[in-house]
Design an enzyme around this catalytic site. Structure first.
Site, PDB file in Angstrom:
ATOM      1  N   ASN A 161       1.412  -1.283   0.043  1.00 19.21           N
ATOM      2  CA  ASN A 161       0.263   0.158  -0.273  1.00 19.21           C
ATOM      3  C   ASN A 161       0.690   1.173   0.252  1.00 19.21           C
ATOM      4  O   ASN A 161       1.577   1.763   1.061  1.00 19.21           O
ATOM      5  CB  ASN A 161      -0.654  -0.023   1.509  1.00 19.21           C
ATOM      6  CG  ASN A 161      -2.073   1.888   1.124  1.00 19.21           C
ATOM      7  OD1 ASN A 161      -1.653   1.656   0.418  1.00 19.21           O
ATOM      8  ND2 ASN A 161      -2.459   1.103   2.728  1.00 19.21           N
ATOM      9  N   LYS A 214       0.408   4.226  -0.118  1.00 20.61           N
ATOM     10  CA  LYS A 214      -0.557   5.371   0.310  1.00 20.61           C
ATOM     11  C   LYS A 214      -0.081   6.461  -0.904  1.00 20.61           C
ATOM     12  O   LYS A 214      -0.492   6.560  -1.438  1.00 20.61           O
ATOM     13  CB  LYS A 214       0.269   5.369   1.710  1.00 20.61           C
ATOM     14  CG  LYS A 214       0.003   4.321   2.317  1.00 20.61           C
ATOM     15  CD  LYS A 214      -0.124   4.566   3.748  1.00 20.61           C
ATOM     16  CE  LYS A 214      -0.413   3.724   4.850  1.00 20.61           C
ATOM     17  NZ  LYS A 214      -0.254   3.501   6.053  1.00 20.61           N
ATOM     18  N   HIS A 262      -9.315   1.418   4.765  1.00 21.04           N
ATOM     19  CA  HIS A 262      -8.335   1.843   5.493  1.00 21.04           C
ATOM     20  C   HIS A 262      -9.159   2.877   6.077  1.00 21.04           C
ATOM     21  O   HIS A 262      -9.064   3.333   6.518  1.00 21.04           O
ATOM     22  CB  HIS A 262      -7.167   1.919   4.159  1.00 21.04           C
ATOM     23  CG  HIS A 262      -5.974   2.323   4.905  1.00 21.04           C
ATOM     24  ND1 HIS A 262      -5.516   3.314   6.347  1.00 21.04           N
ATOM     25  CD2 HIS A 262      -5.020   1.322   5.181  1.00 21.04           C
ATOM     26  CE1 HIS A 262      -4.502   2.818   6.591  1.00 21.04           C
ATOM     27  NE2 HIS A 262      -4.021   1.210   6.213  1.00 21.04           N
ATOM     28  N   GLU A 308      -7.078   4.371   7.783  1.00 22.49           N
ATOM     29  CA  GLU A 308      -6.782   6.192   7.396  1.00 22.49           C
ATOM     30  C   GLU A 308      -8.010   6.860   6.354  1.00 22.49           C
ATOM     31  O   GLU A 308      -8.656   8.277   6.801  1.00 22.49           O
ATOM     32  CB  GLU A 308      -5.393   6.234   6.127  1.00 22.49           C
ATOM     33  CG  GLU A 308      -4.347   6.385   7.111  1.00 22.49           C
ATOM     34  CD  GLU A 308      -2.832   5.680   6.568  1.00 22.49           C
ATOM     35  OE1 GLU A 308      -2.844   5.744   5.139  1.00 22.49           O
ATOM     36  OE2 GLU A 308      -2.093   5.247   7.512  1.00 22.49           O
ATOM     37  N   GLU A 315      -5.505  -4.988  10.589  1.00 20.58           N
ATOM     38  CA  GLU A 315      -4.687  -3.331  10.768  1.00 20.58           C
ATOM     39  C   GLU A 315      -4.982  -3.016  12.022  1.00 20.58           C
ATOM     40  O   GLU A 315      -5.861  -1.519  11.868  1.00 20.58           O
ATOM     41  CB  GLU A 315      -4.549  -2.480   9.486  1.00 20.58           C
ATOM     42  CG  GLU A 315      -4.146  -3.657   8.444  1.00 20.58           C
ATOM     43  CD  GLU A 315      -3.530  -2.559   7.056  1.00 20.58           C
ATOM     44  OE1 GLU A 315      -2.486  -2.313   6.350  1.00 20.58           O
ATOM     45  OE2 GLU A 315      -4.062  -1.216   6.808  1.00 20.58           O
ATOM     46  N   GLY A 321       2.344   2.370  10.698  1.00 19.66           N
ATOM     47  CA  GLY A 321       3.672   3.226  10.479  1.00 19.66           C
ATOM     48  C   GLY A 321       3.813   3.770  11.694  1.00 19.66           C
ATOM     49  O   GLY A 321       4.641   4.905  12.451  1.00 19.66           O
ATOM     50  N   SER A 375       3.341  -1.948  10.049  1.00 21.76           N
ATOM     51  CA  SER A 375       4.407  -2.239  10.211  1.00 21.76           C
ATOM     52  C   SER A 375       4.966  -3.435  10.329  1.00 21.76           C
ATOM     53  O   SER A 375       6.658  -4.247  10.534  1.00 21.76           O
ATOM     54  CB  SER A 375       5.286  -2.062  11.871  1.00 21.76           C
ATOM     55  OG  SER A 375       4.970  -0.588  11.801  1.00 21.76           O
TER      56      SER A 375
END
Ligand code: PGA
Length: 250
Positions: free
Chosen positions: A9, A11, A94, A96, A166, A172, A212
């Site tokens: 991904n 991003k 996702h 985010e 996730e 991250g 991560s």
């Protein structure tokens, strides 16, 4: 045996020239793998990546889509548009997007249905916050997100949905869930799917871990009984790191 699916991904990273260079470097490093290799790239890279990945085992996905096919939705891209240029996969929900762009379980469900209507394979993200984990609600949160995401889908569609577990606190941050914790959470998701759709479906759904994941921890995570792959952010930007994860079993 479920296959392993390793998806990157990117991003909001990578200009077209960087994207093409990455894929050119990656291609010989992953061409022997039996694992499925996917890169989910920004909209502006899709066309370049699809061209350069043609004839290789690297599949290309988008990172979002709108649930309507067309219309007055300024700035949006539909599943039909993605399909029209040859995109195969699309990340949906996702964390985010849930956090910064107001995506809800309801819009996630609509997008998944629209993805299938356009013959795209969805990679659907679920995950708990640190607060929810510390309050002991992690499993409730992720099984509820899963149930709402899959609501109204056929058995066949559920089998063709990739779920990415996730934990938000691991994205991250450099903090990874332990392989046992990740496996346990994924088992809970699979149990929920079994409860609703039966074992024949739940045993076939691919459920990835994301947060991560990197070359140094990929093997341990990916060897767990229920972890069927990874959704990889940071470590998918470099061909060397991403290929090391894809080749964790070499
Ligand atoms: P990360 O991102 O690997 O950089 O933690 C994972 C993701 O957000 O999909």
């Amino acid at each position: 045996m479920r296959r392993k699916v390793i998806a990157g991904n990117w991003k909001m990273n990578m200009l077209p020239n960087e994207a093409m260079e990455m894929i050119t470097t990656l291609e010989p490093l992953v061409k022997e793998t039996k694992n499925e290799v996917i890169l989910c790239v920004p909209f502006t890279d899709l066309f370049y990546c699809l061209n350069i990945a043609q004839g290789t085992n690297i599949k290309i996905g988008a990172q979002n889509m709108h649930f309507e096919e067309k219309g007055a939705y300024t700035g949006e891209i539909s599943g039909k548009m993605l399909k029209s240029i040859g995109v195969e996969y699309v990340i949906i929900g996702h964390s985010e997007r849930r956090q910064y762009f107001n995506e809800t379980d309801e819009t996630v469900n609509k997008k998944i249905k629209s993805a299938f209507a356009n013959e795209l394979k969805p990679i659907v993200c679920v995950g708990e916050t640190l607060e929810q984990r510390e309050a002991g609600n992690a499993f409730e949160v992720i099984t509820s997100q899963t149930q709402k995401a899959l609501d109204g889908l056929s058995d066949e569609q559920v089998i063709n949905t990739i779920i990415a577990y996730e934990p938000i606190w691991a994205i991250g941050t450099g903090k990874t869930a332990t392989s046992d914790d990740a496996n346990e959470a994924i088992k809970k998701i699979r149990e929920k799917i079994c409860e609703i759709y039966g074992q024949n479906v739940s045993e076939r759904v691919i459920i990835q871990y994301g947060g991560s994941m990197k070359p140094s921890n990929a093997k341990e995570l990916l060897e767990m009984s229920d972890i069927d792959g990874g959704l990889i952010g940071g470590a998918s930007l470099k061909a060397e790191d991403f290929s090391a994860i894809v080749n964790y079993d070499k």
